[in-house]
Design an enzyme around this catalytic site. Structure first.
Site, PDB file in Angstrom:
ATOM      1  N   ASP A 291      -3.263   7.834   2.874  1.00 53.40           N
ATOM      2  CA  ASP A 291      -2.309   8.359   1.891  1.00 53.40           C
ATOM      3  C   ASP A 291      -1.986   9.814   2.220  1.00 53.40           C
ATOM      4  OD1 ASP A 291      -4.204  10.221   0.472  1.00 53.40           O
ATOM      5  OD2 ASP A 291      -5.221   8.346  -0.022  1.00 53.40           O
TER       6      ASP A 291
ATOM      7  N   ALA B  26     -15.754  12.163  -7.903  1.00 52.12           N
ATOM      8  CA  ALA B  26     -15.234  13.237  -7.048  1.00 52.12           C
ATOM      9  C   ALA B  26     -14.515  14.313  -7.850  1.00 52.12           C
ATOM     10  CB  ALA B  26     -14.293  12.641  -5.998  1.00 52.12           C
TER      11      ALA B  26
ATOM     12  N   CYS C  69       6.766   1.396  22.925  1.00 52.52           N
ATOM     13  CA  CYS C  69       6.982   2.676  23.617  1.00 52.52           C
ATOM     14  C   CYS C  69       6.248   3.851  22.984  1.00 52.52           C
ATOM     15  CB  CYS C  69       8.479   2.976  23.686  1.00 52.52           C
ATOM     16  SG  CYS C  69       9.229   3.502  22.102  1.00 52.52           S
TER      17      CYS C  69
ATOM     18  N   ASN D 161      -8.460   8.527   5.043  1.00 53.08           N
ATOM     19  CA  ASN D 161      -7.445   7.977   4.154  1.00 53.08           C
ATOM     20  C   ASN D 161      -6.066   8.019   4.810  1.00 53.08           C
ATOM     21  OD1 ASN D 161      -9.503   7.722   2.290  1.00 53.08           O
ATOM     22  ND2 ASN D 161      -9.004   9.625   1.241  1.00 53.08           N
TER      23      ASN D 161
ATOM     24  N   ARG E 150       0.831  -1.206   0.000  1.00 50.18           N
ATOM     25  CA  ARG E 150       0.000   0.000   0.000  1.00 50.18           C
ATOM     26  C   ARG E 150       0.862   1.252   0.000  1.00 50.18           C
ATOM     27  NH1 ARG E 150      -4.748   0.618   4.034  1.00 50.18           N
ATOM     28  NH2 ARG E 150      -5.412   2.018   2.377  1.00 50.18           N
TER      29      ARG E 150
ATOM     30  N   HIS F   2      -7.119   8.003  10.888  1.00 51.38           N
ATOM     31  CA  HIS F   2      -6.746   6.583  10.815  1.00 51.38           C
ATOM     32  C   HIS F   2      -5.249   6.388  10.616  1.00 51.38           C
ATOM     33  CE1 HIS F   2     -11.122   5.378   9.594  1.00 51.38           C
ATOM     34  NE2 HIS F   2     -10.992   5.621  10.869  1.00 51.38           N
TER      35      HIS F   2
ATOM     36  N   SER G 208     -18.201   5.675   2.695  1.00 51.46           N
ATOM     37  CA  SER G 208     -19.224   4.628   2.582  1.00 51.46           C
ATOM     38  C   SER G 208     -20.302   4.749   3.646  1.00 51.46           C
ATOM     39  CB  SER G 208     -18.566   3.249   2.705  1.00 51.46           C
ATOM     40  OG  SER G 208     -18.048   3.061   4.022  1.00 51.46           O
TER      41      SER G 208
ATOM     42  N   GLY H 203     -16.778  10.963  -0.574  1.00 49.29           N
ATOM     43  CA  GLY H 203     -16.185   9.678  -0.890  1.00 49.29           C
ATOM     44  C   GLY H 203     -16.161   8.686   0.249  1.00 49.29           C
TER      45      GLY H 203
END
Length: 233
Positions: free
Chosen positions: A94, A218, A119, A92, A59, A108, A176, A174
């Site tokens: 990215d 989008a 740690c 996202n 990813r 996230h 869900s 964008g």
């Protein structure tokens, strides 16, 4: 709305899909090749850290090769040109918001980050991570992607809820509407009296909670929406 009012924007995988980054449900995509329980939970990391690292390494490579699309650039313009505050909260992982010139709260986490599970030290992730990597701070072999996995608490939630309680307009782009707590942000904004709008390729699981809807790719609907808000030609 008042031109000085705060706008809070939640973005999800559908925003980056047109940059070549697959959503969770794309057929043949990275997520389709793995069960969430095997690559995106703390338990999965404990069972098989090398599998989890291999998944996120792939990813990371994919995200590093991607470029922001017209929707990312439009949101960056809105954040720059709107007289009031524009807060972008993204699900996202990215870095496309930043590549377009915007600032975003990554609830996230981020593929570009590494985290020590022992740690809590954080640093920039190398292109490839393995289960044997040592933390540069404590030398524990417990380095992981700085990603919020299923079952973990998203980052900066108190700050996000505070913004939702102060906004005059909330937009979800964008998303869900299936992943909480983000799916509940529209209700938080409504309780604060905000106008709400959903911009999506199709209606989501929480579409009924929004005042307004724009449906389509989008890269088409987000720039048009931003132009209307700012009065740009």
């Amino acid at each position: 709305m008042d031109q000085s009012g705060k706008i809070v924007i939640l973005t999800g995988a559908g925003l980056s899909a047109e940059s070549g980054l697959g959503t969770f449900r794309d057929e043949g995509g990275l997520w389709a090749q793995h069960r969430i329980e095997d690559v995106a939970t703390p338990e999965a990391f404990q069972r098989n850290p090398d599998l989890v690292h291999a998944f996120y390494n792939a990813r990371r490579v994919q995200a590093a090769a991607a470029s922001p699309n017209a929707a990312h650039h439009a949101l960056a313009r809105l954040q720059r040109d709107w007289p009031g505050e524009v807060v972008i909260v993204t699900q996202n992982v990215d870095g496309l918001h930043e590549a377009a010139g915007a600032e975003a709260i990554h609830m996230h986490g981020a593929l570009a980050g590494a985290l020590c599970a022992a740690c809590d030290h954080r640093w920039t992730a190398p292109p490839e991570m393995t289960g044997g990597d040592l933390c540069p701070a404590c030398a524990a072999p417990q380095t992981r992607p700085d990603i919020v996995w299923f079952g973990e608490i998203p980052y900066r939630m108190e700050e996000i809820i505070g913004h939702l309680g102060q906004c005059g307009l909330f937009a979800a782009i964008g998303t869900s509407g299936q992943v909480y707590p983000a799916a509940g942000f529209v209700e938080e904004a409504r309780l604060a009296g905000a106008r709400t709008i959903e911009l999506n390729l199709a209606r989501s699981d929480v579409s009924g909670a929004f005042d307004d809807h724009l449906t389509g790719p989008a890269t088409e609907i987000v720039p048009a929406w931003v132009a209307r808000l700012t009065g740009a030609p």
